[in-house]
Design an enzyme around this catalytic site. Structure first.
Site, mmCIF file in Angstrom:
data_model
loop_
_atom_site.group_PDB
_atom_site.id
_atom_site.type_symbol
_atom_site.label_atom_id
_atom_site.label_comp_id
_atom_site.label_asym_id
_atom_site.label_seq_id
_atom_site.Cartn_x
_atom_site.Cartn_y
_atom_site.Cartn_z
ATOM 1 N N LYS A 116 -11.486 0.651 0.125
ATOM 2 C CA LYS A 116 -10.825 -0.601 0.404
ATOM 3 C C LYS A 116 -11.209 -1.012 1.922
ATOM 4 O O LYS A 116 -10.982 -0.182 2.943
ATOM 5 C CB LYS A 116 -9.344 -0.716 0.111
ATOM 6 C CG LYS A 116 -8.770 -2.237 0.587
ATOM 7 C CD LYS A 116 -7.503 -2.131 0.264
ATOM 8 C CE LYS A 116 -6.812 -3.623 1.163
ATOM 9 N NZ LYS A 116 -5.440 -3.560 0.769
ATOM 10 N N ASP A 152 -6.116 -8.142 6.924
ATOM 11 C CA ASP A 152 -5.366 -8.710 5.879
ATOM 12 C C ASP A 152 -4.020 -9.507 6.602
ATOM 13 O O ASP A 152 -3.005 -8.986 6.820
ATOM 14 C CB ASP A 152 -4.800 -7.444 5.092
ATOM 15 C CG ASP A 152 -3.998 -8.105 4.005
ATOM 16 O OD1 ASP A 152 -4.094 -9.235 3.666
ATOM 17 O OD2 ASP A 152 -3.512 -7.279 3.196
ATOM 18 N N LYS A 187 1.548 -13.120 5.452
ATOM 19 C CA LYS A 187 2.385 -12.202 5.643
ATOM 20 C C LYS A 187 3.133 -12.741 7.133
ATOM 21 O O LYS A 187 2.753 -13.353 7.848
ATOM 22 C CB LYS A 187 1.721 -10.943 6.251
ATOM 23 C CG LYS A 187 0.989 -10.121 5.417
ATOM 24 C CD LYS A 187 0.294 -8.967 5.898
ATOM 25 C CE LYS A 187 -0.233 -7.926 4.577
ATOM 26 N NZ LYS A 187 0.624 -7.547 3.533
ATOM 27 N N ASP A 190 -6.493 -2.099 7.501
ATOM 28 C CA ASP A 190 -6.418 -2.258 6.208
ATOM 29 C C ASP A 190 -7.845 -1.620 5.586
ATOM 30 O O ASP A 190 -7.853 -2.180 4.185
ATOM 31 C CB ASP A 190 -6.095 -3.626 5.734
ATOM 32 C CG ASP A 190 -5.434 -3.645 4.383
ATOM 33 O OD1 ASP A 190 -5.149 -2.833 3.929
ATOM 34 O OD2 ASP A 190 -5.385 -4.961 3.839
ATOM 35 N N ASP A 213 -2.013 -12.017 -1.226
ATOM 36 C CA ASP A 213 -1.795 -10.844 -0.534
ATOM 37 C C ASP A 213 -1.839 -9.721 -1.228
ATOM 38 O O ASP A 213 -2.085 -8.569 -0.646
ATOM 39 C CB ASP A 213 -0.321 -10.834 0.340
ATOM 40 C CG ASP A 213 -0.228 -9.957 1.374
ATOM 41 O OD1 ASP A 213 -1.268 -9.380 1.792
ATOM 42 O OD2 ASP A 213 0.757 -9.621 1.797
ATOM 43 N N GLU A 220 -4.637 -8.642 -2.408
ATOM 44 C CA GLU A 220 -6.229 -8.613 -2.196
ATOM 45 C C GLU A 220 -6.845 -7.500 -2.339
ATOM 46 O O GLU A 220 -8.242 -7.574 -2.814
ATOM 47 C CB GLU A 220 -6.485 -9.190 -0.844
ATOM 48 C CG GLU A 220 -6.777 -8.338 0.335
ATOM 49 C CD GLU A 220 -5.565 -7.488 0.649
ATOM 50 O OE1 GLU A 220 -4.632 -8.044 0.409
ATOM 51 O OE2 GLU A 220 -5.517 -6.855 1.326
ATOM 52 N N ARG A 258 -6.765 -4.890 -4.411
ATOM 53 C CA ARG A 258 -7.069 -4.518 -5.827
ATOM 54 C C ARG A 258 -8.094 -5.686 -6.454
ATOM 55 O O ARG A 258 -9.053 -5.208 -7.334
ATOM 56 C CB ARG A 258 -5.759 -4.581 -6.787
ATOM 57 C CG ARG A 258 -5.048 -6.040 -6.829
ATOM 58 C CD ARG A 258 -3.457 -5.906 -7.255
ATOM 59 N NE ARG A 258 -2.639 -5.551 -6.148
ATOM 60 C CZ ARG A 258 -1.421 -5.439 -6.310
ATOM 61 N NH1 ARG A 258 -0.881 -5.626 -7.477
ATOM 62 N NH2 ARG A 258 -0.665 -4.814 -5.537
HETATM 63 N N1 BES Z 1 -2.645 -4.154 2.654
HETATM 64 C C1 BES Z 1 -1.398 -4.463 2.181
HETATM 65 C C2 BES Z 1 -0.447 -2.825 1.745
HETATM 66 C C3 BES Z 1 0.347 -2.590 3.255
HETATM 67 C C4 BES Z 1 1.301 -3.503 3.318
HETATM 68 C C5 BES Z 1 -0.219 -1.510 3.540
HETATM 69 C C6 BES Z 1 2.091 -2.674 4.603
HETATM 70 C C7 BES Z 1 0.419 -0.906 4.611
HETATM 71 C C8 BES Z 1 1.678 -1.496 5.207
HETATM 72 C C9 BES Z 1 -1.845 -4.843 0.834
HETATM 73 O O1 BES Z 1 -2.752 -5.901 0.902
HETATM 74 C C10 BES Z 1 -0.537 -6.004 0.314
HETATM 75 O O2 BES Z 1 -0.386 -7.037 1.227
HETATM 76 N N2 BES Z 1 0.137 -5.460 -0.646
HETATM 77 C C11 BES Z 1 1.269 -6.161 -0.980
HETATM 78 C C12 BES Z 1 1.278 -6.402 -2.492
HETATM 79 C C13 BES Z 1 2.348 -7.461 -3.266
HETATM 80 C C14 BES Z 1 1.898 -8.802 -2.779
HETATM 81 C C15 BES Z 1 2.228 -7.033 -4.425
HETATM 82 C C16 BES Z 1 2.258 -5.374 -0.554
HETATM 83 O O3 BES Z 1 2.483 -4.210 -0.635
HETATM 84 O O4 BES Z 1 3.399 -6.110 -0.033
HETATM 85 ZN ZN ZN Z 2 -4.439 -5.213 2.097
HETATM 86 MN MN MN Z 3 -2.503 -7.880 1.386
#
Ligand code: BES
Ligand code: ZN
Ligand code: MN
Length: 489
Positions: free
Chosen positions: A252, A257, A264, A275, A334, A336, A338
């Protein structure tokens, strides 16, 4: 920095010219007649020093010792975990900048290959400094580390592997640490291209037009809110026969992000520059492959872009068509990672891979589940899972297997598309993996959620270079299992 391995009898260690001579003393230590062990014996007898892992005593060298100073370092049971604890206890000293050349010697039984590997990796970790975007850069003080063992030949392979892992980890740390404006998708592409200078490595960079032609509608949707052009990076390492099926590594590469329209919160958002940790681990692994030249084929795929809110950005509820043909309802912009990964996983099909492993800072839920100690491992294949788990233990870069029961996919149902990109809050790391699994073909596949392990927050904020160690150990094991000899050099 330079590492060297040499055969060094303890009696010869005192004549080594260096700034700091470190004697690792484990609990089985029996002092010999040489100057160094006598010194350790006296310190142990008086209780100023213990063999416990991480105990240390620094002394100015007596006239019989050439080094400027000597440091006694407790190494516990002498195993890899204890050696790591010991070396990390030196961190402050190695970063303080007074020692440019350090020699390591062993007071007890000959250290095993694992302990030597850990020593090398931890000395590098403990002395690393990030400098790229500082105007008054104080570069890493430690320039040279010499590892002196009773029999260098016995630990040579482990030493070489560790030195290559260090090169890979440091490449990954550098790119992951860089702020997003110093590590754009374009720059990541150039970093990949720079790796193609090494023999056996080639690189193809796909821009927006080519990605559109490939039909990567999910990946393109993520990039739409940013004015930085996306890159789909394709790396090839050829160490085996052309016809041999490759291992495909997918990383990834979201260089920032912000969450997109599903923005966020502000607090800690800077950390979303990390990220692209999965992408960095692919680049770092190729850096290590360049050193080790194992007899295997590896493909690296990195979908890279920014995820930002904008008038042009993808909106919650939008439906996009992925490269696989499956339509996706983007309920949360968010989620994204996947979306970018699913098109890369579909692209992997053209290589008829032996196995596909993706690495992604994918979910906050994985941080909740496993913290910063173990990466989350999801695998469709037990043999691949076992190989990755073992590689993680070997490299002290461990992961933990998580489930993939089909019931976890229930929440991904959509009224308007084949699949939604999010389910509810429960088991968020698992539902993300279930989403990815829909885009994987008939080959063994594993997914490493490195959201908790790719970087550290707080006062030690910075990229870890994980899981480069795990991946290199895994690939070397794959190469060893092949009939051909491992090293191509
Ligand atoms: N890059 C983030 C995941 C992340 C969050 C990694 C905090 C490390 C610390 C990812 O893109 C994301 O935002 N995931 C969301 C998914 C949710 C919207 C289903 C998450 O984990 O909140
Ligand atoms: Zn992310
Ligand atoms: Mn995200």
């Amino acid at each position: 920095m330079d590492f060297e391995l040499k055969t060094l009898a303890l009696a010869k260690a005192p004549s080594q010219r260096c700034d700091l001579l470190v004697l690792l003393v484990d609990e089985s230590f029996v002092p010999g007649a040489d100057a160094l062990s006598s010194l350790a014996a006296v310190a142990l007898r008086h209780g100023d020093f213990k063999a416990r892992a991480g105990s240390l005593l620094q002394c100015y060298a007596p006239p019989t010792i050439t080094a400027r100073s000597v440091l006694l370092l407790g190494a516990g049971d002498g195993g890899p975990v204890a050696v790591r604890k010991a070396v990390l206890a030196l961190s402050g000293l190695l970063k303080a900048g007074v020692s440019r050349h350090v020699v390591f010697a062993f007071g007890s039984a000959a250290p095993g290959p694992d302990a030597i590997g850990v020593l090398v990796r931890c000395v590098a970790e403990a002395s690393y400094v990030y400098t790229t975007t500082k105007s008054k850069a104080e570069p890493r003080a430690l320039a040279r580390a010499t590892v002196g063992v009773p029999d260098a030949a016995r630990v040579r392979a482990a030493f070489d592997t560790a030195v290559a892992v260090v090169a890979g980890v440091e490449f990954a740390r550098e790119w992951a640490n860089r702020p997003a404006n110093h590590a754009t998708p374009t720059m990541l592409g150039e970093a990949a291209r720079s790796l193609a200078r090494h023999a056996g490595i080639s690189c193809k960079l796909h821009g927006p037009a080519q990605v559109a032609r490939l039909g990567m509608g999910a990946f393109m949707a993520v990039a739409r809110g940013s004015s930085e052009p996306l890159r789909f990076i394709e790396l090839h390492y050829q160490g085996g026969p052309k016809a041999q099926a490759p291992v495909v590594l997918v990383g990834k590469g979201i260089t920032f992000d912000a969450g997109g329209i599903s923005l966020k919160p502000a607090a800690g958002m800077d950390e979303m520059k990390f990220d692209m940790g999965g992408a960095a681990s692919v680049l770092g692994t190729f850096r290590a492959l360049a050193e080790l030249r194992p007899k295997i084929n590896v493909v690296g795929l990195i979908p890279s872009c920014e995820n930002l809110p904008d008038g042009k950005a993808v909106k919650p509820g939008d439906v996009v068509t992925s490269m696989s043909g499956q339509t996706i309802e983007i309920l949360n912009t968010d989620a994204e990672g996947r979306l970018a990964l699913c098109d890369a996983l579909a692209y992997a099909a053209r290589f008829k891979p032996k196995a596909v492993v993706d690495m992604a800072t994918l979910t906050g839920a994985c941080v909740v589940a496993l913290g910063a100690v173990r990466s989350g491992l999801f695998a469709s294949d037990d043999a691949l899972a076992a190989q990755l788990l073992a590689a993680g233990e070997d490299a002290l870069d461990p992961c933990w297997r998580m489930p993939l029961d089909d019931e976890y996919a229930d929440g991904l149902k959509s009224a308007f598309a084949d699949v939604a990109n999010v389910a509810g809050r429960p088991a968020g790391a698992v539902t993300a993996a279930k989403f990815l699994q829909r885009f994987v073909g008939a080959w063994p596949w594993a997914h490493l959620d490195i959201a908790g392990t790719a970087w550290k927050s707080g006062s030690a904020k910075g990229a870890t270079g994980r899981p480069v160690g795990l991946l290199v150990h895994y690939l070397l094991a794959v190469a060893d299992a092949a009939p051909a000899r491992r090293r191509g050099k």
